[in-house]
Design a protein around this motif. Structure first.
Motif, PDB file in Angstrom:
ATOM      1  N   HIS A 133       8.593  -8.125  39.983  1.00  0.00           N
ATOM      2  CA  HIS A 133       8.623  -8.058  41.282  1.00  0.00           C
ATOM      3  C   HIS A 133       9.244  -9.238  41.720  1.00  0.00           C
ATOM      4  O   HIS A 133      10.047  -9.331  42.978  1.00  0.00           O
ATOM      5  CB  HIS A 133       7.624  -7.328  42.149  1.00  0.00           C
ATOM      6  N   ASN A 134       8.969 -10.557  41.400  1.00  0.00           N
ATOM      7  CA  ASN A 134       9.428 -12.010  41.902  1.00  0.00           C
ATOM      8  C   ASN A 134       9.145 -12.779  40.985  1.00  0.00           C
ATOM      9  O   ASN A 134       8.340 -12.523  39.938  1.00  0.00           O
ATOM     10  CB  ASN A 134       8.546 -11.970  43.417  1.00  0.00           C
ATOM     11  N   MET A 135       9.916 -13.865  41.103  1.00  0.00           N
ATOM     12  CA  MET A 135       9.340 -15.131  40.305  1.00  0.00           C
ATOM     13  C   MET A 135       9.978 -16.214  40.876  1.00  0.00           C
ATOM     14  O   MET A 135      10.651 -16.317  41.712  1.00  0.00           O
ATOM     15  CB  MET A 135      10.221 -14.688  38.912  1.00  0.00           C
ATOM     16  N   GLN A 136       9.226 -17.557  40.246  1.00  0.00           N
ATOM     17  CA  GLN A 136       9.481 -18.797  40.870  1.00  0.00           C
ATOM     18  C   GLN A 136       9.606 -19.792  39.491  1.00  0.00           C
ATOM     19  O   GLN A 136       8.836 -19.329  38.493  1.00  0.00           O
ATOM     20  CB  GLN A 136       8.408 -19.210  41.884  1.00  0.00           C
ATOM     21  N   VAL A 137      10.317 -21.069  39.643  1.00  0.00           N
ATOM     22  CA  VAL A 137      10.104 -21.789  38.532  1.00  0.00           C
ATOM     23  C   VAL A 137       9.610 -23.235  38.971  1.00  0.00           C
ATOM     24  O   VAL A 137      10.165 -23.761  40.254  1.00  0.00           O
ATOM     25  CB  VAL A 137      11.524 -22.107  38.044  1.00  0.00           C
ATOM     26  N   TRP A 149       3.151  -9.592  44.805  1.00  0.00           N
ATOM     27  CA  TRP A 149       4.288  -9.019  45.047  1.00  0.00           C
ATOM     28  C   TRP A 149       5.534 -10.066  45.247  1.00  0.00           C
ATOM     29  O   TRP A 149       6.572  -9.890  44.935  1.00  0.00           O
ATOM     30  CB  TRP A 149       4.145  -8.080  46.521  1.00  0.00           C
ATOM     31  N   ALA A 150       5.047 -11.216  46.030  1.00  0.00           N
ATOM     32  CA  ALA A 150       5.844 -12.277  45.981  1.00  0.00           C
ATOM     33  C   ALA A 150       5.270 -13.538  45.804  1.00  0.00           C
ATOM     34  O   ALA A 150       4.262 -13.767  45.986  1.00  0.00           O
ATOM     35  CB  ALA A 150       6.430 -12.116  47.474  1.00  0.00           C
ATOM     36  N   LEU A 151       6.296 -14.465  45.204  1.00  0.00           N
ATOM     37  CA  LEU A 151       5.662 -15.985  44.882  1.00  0.00           C
ATOM     38  C   LEU A 151       6.482 -17.035  45.541  1.00  0.00           C
ATOM     39  O   LEU A 151       7.423 -16.708  45.973  1.00  0.00           O
ATOM     40  CB  LEU A 151       5.630 -15.986  43.436  1.00  0.00           C
ATOM     41  N   CYS A 152       5.757 -18.382  45.720  1.00  0.00           N
ATOM     42  CA  CYS A 152       6.680 -19.524  46.251  1.00  0.00           C
ATOM     43  C   CYS A 152       6.012 -20.349  45.751  1.00  0.00           C
ATOM     44  O   CYS A 152       4.562 -20.575  45.739  1.00  0.00           O
ATOM     45  CB  CYS A 152       6.675 -19.433  47.691  1.00  0.00           C
ATOM     46  N   ILE A 153       6.828 -21.556  45.300  1.00  0.00           N
ATOM     47  CA  ILE A 153       6.229 -22.823  44.855  1.00  0.00           C
ATOM     48  C   ILE A 153       6.674 -23.862  45.461  1.00  0.00           C
ATOM     49  O   ILE A 153       7.870 -23.822  45.769  1.00  0.00           O
ATOM     50  CB  ILE A 153       6.238 -23.148  43.306  1.00  0.00           C
ATOM     51  N   THR A 154       5.883 -24.690  46.152  1.00  0.00           N
ATOM     52  CA  THR A 154       6.372 -25.866  46.865  1.00  0.00           C
ATOM     53  C   THR A 154       7.181 -26.744  45.985  1.00  0.00           C
ATOM     54  O   THR A 154       7.024 -26.891  44.943  1.00  0.00           O
ATOM     55  CB  THR A 154       5.100 -26.533  47.650  1.00  0.00           C
ATOM     56  N   THR A 155       7.931 -27.695  46.813  1.00  0.00           N
ATOM     57  CA  THR A 155       8.896 -28.471  46.211  1.00  0.00           C
ATOM     58  C   THR A 155       8.697 -30.067  46.744  1.00  0.00           C
ATOM     59  O   THR A 155       8.953 -30.662  46.014  1.00  0.00           O
ATOM     60  CB  THR A 155      10.438 -28.182  46.352  1.00  0.00           C
ATOM     61  N   ASP A 156       8.003 -30.065  47.924  1.00  0.00           N
ATOM     62  CA  ASP A 156       7.800 -31.270  48.598  1.00  0.00           C
ATOM     63  C   ASP A 156       6.479 -32.024  48.134  1.00  0.00           C
ATOM     64  O   ASP A 156       5.659 -31.287  47.620  1.00  0.00           O
ATOM     65  CB  ASP A 156       7.637 -31.192  50.050  1.00  0.00           C
ATOM     66  N   ASN A 189       2.052  -6.094  56.128  1.00  0.00           N
ATOM     67  CA  ASN A 189       2.237  -4.560  55.570  1.00  0.00           C
ATOM     68  C   ASN A 189       3.347  -4.584  54.731  1.00  0.00           C
ATOM     69  O   ASN A 189       4.625  -4.565  55.020  1.00  0.00           O
ATOM     70  CB  ASN A 189       2.567  -3.755  56.804  1.00  0.00           C
ATOM     71  N   TRP A 190       3.189  -4.651  53.256  1.00  0.00           N
ATOM     72  CA  TRP A 190       4.076  -4.803  52.337  1.00  0.00           C
ATOM     73  C   TRP A 190       4.879  -6.303  52.224  1.00  0.00           C
ATOM     74  O   TRP A 190       6.357  -6.180  52.449  1.00  0.00           O
ATOM     75  CB  TRP A 190       5.060  -3.688  52.226  1.00  0.00           C
ATOM     76  N   PRO A 191       4.423  -7.397  52.251  1.00  0.00           N
ATOM     77  CA  PRO A 191       5.120  -8.652  52.417  1.00  0.00           C
ATOM     78  C   PRO A 191       5.974  -8.754  50.866  1.00  0.00           C
ATOM     79  O   PRO A 191       5.552  -8.380  49.962  1.00  0.00           O
ATOM     80  CB  PRO A 191       3.992  -9.674  52.172  1.00  0.00           C
ATOM     81  N   HIS A 192       7.149  -8.944  51.254  1.00  0.00           N
ATOM     82  CA  HIS A 192       8.094  -8.957  50.189  1.00  0.00           C
ATOM     83  C   HIS A 192       8.987 -10.352  49.851  1.00  0.00           C
ATOM     84  O   HIS A 192       9.609 -10.229  48.910  1.00  0.00           O
ATOM     85  CB  HIS A 192       9.234  -7.942  50.400  1.00  0.00           C
ATOM     86  N   GLY A 193       8.629 -11.224  50.766  1.00  0.00           N
ATOM     87  CA  GLY A 193       9.244 -12.522  50.383  1.00  0.00           C
ATOM     88  C   GLY A 193       8.599 -13.562  50.908  1.00  0.00           C
ATOM     89  O   GLY A 193       7.874 -13.601  51.974  1.00  0.00           O
ATOM     90  N   ILE A 194       8.379 -15.057  50.405  1.00  0.00           N
ATOM     91  CA  ILE A 194       7.719 -16.036  50.861  1.00  0.00           C
ATOM     92  C   ILE A 194       8.590 -17.205  50.808  1.00  0.00           C
ATOM     93  O   ILE A 194       9.317 -17.476  49.727  1.00  0.00           O
ATOM     94  CB  ILE A 194       6.391 -16.149  50.082  1.00  0.00           C
TER      95      ILE A 194
END
Length: 190
Positions: free
Chosen positions: A46-50, A107-114, A154-159
């Motif tokens: 459903h989502n991915m990060q690097v 459902w959604a992921l995020c990886i910090t860059t700072d 309610n159905w979070p789809h992006g971060i």
């Protein structure tokens, strides 16, 4: 460039900087029980990060896990969002999962860059929480629940996570974006 194909092919595709196809990995399949986790099987990536090291974090929503691969698709580890929650509270949309009730679906992921340390954030549909984790999957904190009020999802789809203390969540079925600002831990000198 990595592309997650969750709704049709259940795989991750890798392209070079010119957009030319390099390779793909993964296939549709059950994640299995804990003794047999079937790395590379996906049920809706459903989502991915690097991360900075080039490792790919795939939100394998249907199998209720995050799969981590190196940049060539070699499986490294699983991460589970397995924090207990109150199951007597009915979700805003849908029913409680019955197959593995203590593992929630990312459902959604995020990886910090700072900053020198990167953090992984994930949201789930039920119980509707935002999780802050180390890249190896240790859960450092969580926030929220499913619902329609401020601080509920309610159905979070992006971060988006511009920093470890600021997270923006696309809250799909509430038709809004929520910006969360966390207070960093303070220390006192003696």
């Amino acid at each position: 460039i990595y592309v997650s194909e969750g709704y049709v092919n259940n795989r991750i595709a890798k392209f070079d900087k010119n957009g030319d196809w390099v390779k793909t990995w993964g296939q549709y399949g059950e994640g299995g029980e804990h003794a047999n986790l079937n790395p590379g099987n996906f049920r809706n990536v459903h989502n991915m990060q690097v991360d900075r090291e080039g490792n790919v974090y795939a939100a394998d929503r249907g199998n209720r896990r995050i799969q981590v691969f190196d940049s060539e698709g070699t499986f490294l580890r699983h991460i589970f969002l397995n924090v207990p929650y109150d199951k007597s509270r009915h979700p805003v949309l849908g029913n409680l999962p019955m197959d593995r009730p203590d593992e929630t679906a990312p459902w959604a992921l995020c990886i910090t860059t700072d900053g020198p340390t990167q953090y992984l954030f994930a949201v789930d549909q039920e119980p509707g929480r935002l999780y802050k984790m180390t890249l190896d999957g240790k859960i450092l904190g969580m926030y929220g629940e499913s619902g329609r009020q401020v601080g509920q999802f309610n159905w979070p789809h992006g971060i988006a996570c511009p920093s470890e203390n600021e997270v923006i969540v696309a809250d799909m079925n509430n038709w809004r974006v929520q910006k969360l600002v966390m207070r960093p831990a303070t220390t006192t000198s003696r």
